[in-house]
Design an enzyme around this catalytic site. Structure first.
Site, PDB file in Angstrom:
ATOM      1  CG  HIS A 134       3.805  30.107 -21.058  1.00 50.15           C
ATOM      2  ND1 HIS A 134       3.559  29.381 -19.908  1.00 50.15           N
ATOM      3  CD2 HIS A 134       3.378  29.330 -22.076  1.00 50.15           C
ATOM      4  CE1 HIS A 134       3.002  28.218 -20.236  1.00 50.15           C
ATOM      5  NE2 HIS A 134       2.875  28.166 -21.550  1.00 50.15           N
ATOM      6  CG  HIS A 156       4.618  25.997 -25.940  1.00 52.21           C
ATOM      7  ND1 HIS A 156       4.857  24.891 -25.150  1.00 52.21           N
ATOM      8  CD2 HIS A 156       3.616  26.681 -25.336  1.00 52.21           C
ATOM      9  CE1 HIS A 156       4.019  24.885 -24.126  1.00 52.21           C
ATOM     10  NE2 HIS A 156       3.254  25.962 -24.206  1.00 52.21           N
ATOM     11  N   GLY A 190       1.951  21.440 -28.447  1.00 50.55           N
ATOM     12  CA  GLY A 190       0.843  20.669 -29.014  1.00 50.55           C
ATOM     13  C   GLY A 190       1.121  19.188 -29.122  1.00 50.55           C
ATOM     14  N   GLY A 191       0.466  18.572 -30.102  1.00 45.99           N
ATOM     15  CA  GLY A 191       0.559  17.124 -30.283  1.00 45.99           C
ATOM     16  C   GLY A 191      -0.516  16.365 -29.526  1.00 45.99           C
ATOM     17  CB  THR A 213       0.941  18.091 -23.598  1.00 53.51           C
ATOM     18  OG1 THR A 213       0.079  19.196 -23.392  1.00 53.51           O
ATOM     19  CG2 THR A 213       0.196  16.801 -23.332  1.00 53.51           C
ATOM     20  CE1 TYR A 232       1.246  21.811 -19.893  1.00 57.73           C
ATOM     21  CE2 TYR A 232      -0.213  20.001 -20.412  1.00 57.73           C
ATOM     22  CZ  TYR A 232       0.082  21.335 -20.474  1.00 57.73           C
ATOM     23  OH  TYR A 232      -0.785  22.191 -21.107  1.00 57.73           O
ATOM     24  CG  HIS A 268      -2.285  28.643 -18.781  1.00 59.55           C
ATOM     25  ND1 HIS A 268      -1.610  29.383 -19.708  1.00 59.55           N
ATOM     26  CD2 HIS A 268      -1.745  27.384 -18.835  1.00 59.55           C
ATOM     27  CE1 HIS A 268      -0.692  28.607 -20.305  1.00 59.55           C
ATOM     28  NE2 HIS A 268      -0.744  27.403 -19.782  1.00 59.55           N
ATOM     29  CG  ASP A 300       0.218  28.938 -24.132  1.00 59.80           C
ATOM     30  OD1 ASP A 300       1.257  28.267 -24.274  1.00 59.80           O
ATOM     31  OD2 ASP A 300      -0.856  28.450 -23.740  1.00 59.80           O
TER      32      ASP A 300
HETATM   33 ZN   LIG Z   1       0.147  25.660 -20.381  1.00 59.02          ZN
END
Ligand SMILES: [Zn+2]
Length: 391
Positions: free
Chosen positions: A62, A64, A69-70, A100, A131, A225, A284
């Protein structure tokens, strides 16, 4: 290039004792207890590891990779994760996700960033979607992405029990999971749904319903998570018993917070006698770690770090956990879940992805696909733009 690594205390991740390893090109081709006779014409390089522990490189399921973010506006989008930040954290295989932001960030971009890391010597794959439902894809469907894009292993991180989710219904979740499962079958890949769990009280309710009412195998549902809330963690342990692999996130946990650190969560899971292969730890990295107020607005944020896996492993060792007990969650377990046969172990034929630990359990040296990327704690291979930045 052939390299002989002498005097490793090898964990593959089973403890194998003092071994020598022979690496040719990108693979481990032999491990054994007596140094083999090698023809000088092969010009074999040698490195004496002086009895240090050698473990498989971390598989971080996992990350990014594009930056996440953002959630507090366009200026809070996190930059992409640099190669050396992954390797100095011991990560030799990274699985990219969108979260997101699946509007500006796209599956096409994520696949391309993964390809860039592969070109720089790492191993990388990714999930399609993000998401939301319907998932954003490159080809128009989850099945299409799985079947047609080699690097796509599943779909995610699809959000449930979170105010940032699409509030998916059971039917919507089942449709995505069915597509992932069938796409996985057709492509010989894992075809999992990597599920982002938010703080919501509904927890894993949707997953339990999916297990009860559909034919889709439990292994398809892969919640992450799950240590963010203690009650959620108890729910996760229950679905692990039913066949799901659960993923703990190595985020910072404050004293008194209603959460388990990844280290605490892993020990609790193993102490509970649950199937040891059905738990993984991920970083993450590059993701925003926001705190939201009652109105769902960001009140504080942090960024997930690639070094969090190495920190978690060291914490476990310092707490007296045996290396062989906790190591599978970082190595062979994600490899098994994601059907990465070359990864997560260090037997002959495996990819030469390995970490040399120092006496304190820190990442000292890292080899990815047969090439040293970190030596004595310092990165020796950097990405293109990292090299430019240093000028
Ligand atoms: Zn997540």
């Amino acid at each position: 290039m052939i390299e002989l690594l002498r005097n490793a205390e090898l964990y593959d991740p089973e403890p194998r004792g003092r071994r020598h390893l022979l690496v040719a090109g990108e693979r481990v081709i032999w491990t054994g207890t007596s140094v083999p006779a090698l023809d000088p014409a092969l010009e074999v390089r040698e490195r004496d590891l002086e009895g240090r522990r050698v473990i498989p490189g971390f598989i971080d399921s996992h990350v990014h990779l594009t930056g996440g973010g953002g959630e507090a506006g366009p200026h809070t989008r996190v930059p992409p994760t640099a190669l050396s930040r992954l390797t100095t954290g011991g990560i030799t295989t990274a699985i990219g996700v969108l979260g997101t932001d699946d509007v500006i960030r796209t599956t096409a971009e994520l696949v391309t960033v993964a390809r860039g890391l592969i070109a720089e010597g790492l191993s990388a794959w990714c999930y399609t979607g993000g998401y939301h439902v319907p998932p954003v894809t490159a080809t128009g469907s989850v099945r299409g992405d799985l079947v047609l894009i080699d690097l796509v292993l599943g779909v995610g991180e699809l959000a449930i029990s979170d105010h940032r989710s699409s509030q998916p219904t059971l039917e919507e979740l089942l449709r995505v999971a069915g597509d992932a499962h069938v796409g996985g079958l057709m492509s010989g890949k894992a075809g999992v749904v990597h599920l982002h769990l938010g703080d919501g009280a509904r927890g894993l309710g949707l997953v339990r319903q999916a297990l009860e009412c559909s034919e889709i195998p439990a292994v398809v549902f892969n919640p992450t998570h799950v240590n963010r809330r203690k009650g959620l963690f108890d729910e996760a342990m229950a679905v692990a018993e039913r066949g799901c692999t659960i993923d703990l996130t190595a985020f910072p946990v404050a004293d008194g917070e209603d959460a388990w650190s990844a280290a605490d969560g892993l020990v609790r899971y193993l102490d509970a006698g649950l199937p040891p292969a059905r738990v993984t730890v991920s970083s993450d990295a590059g993701g925003c770690l926001p705190v939201f107020d009652q109105d769902g607005r960001v009140s504080a944020m942090d960024v997930g770090r690639p070094g969090a896996l190495a920190d978690t492993l060291r914490e476990l060792l310092q707490a007296g956990q045996p290396l062989e007990r906790v190591l599978p969650a970082f190595t062979s377990n994600p490899a098994r879940l994601l059907l990465l046969a070359q990864k997560g172990h260090l037997t002959a034929g495996a990819d030469a992805d390995l970490i040399v630990l120092d006496a304190q359990g820190n990442v000292r040296d890292v080899m990815a696909r047969g090439r040293w990327h970190v030596e004595n704690g310092h990165s020796t291979v950097r990405g293109v733009f990292e090299r430019l930045e240093r000028r």
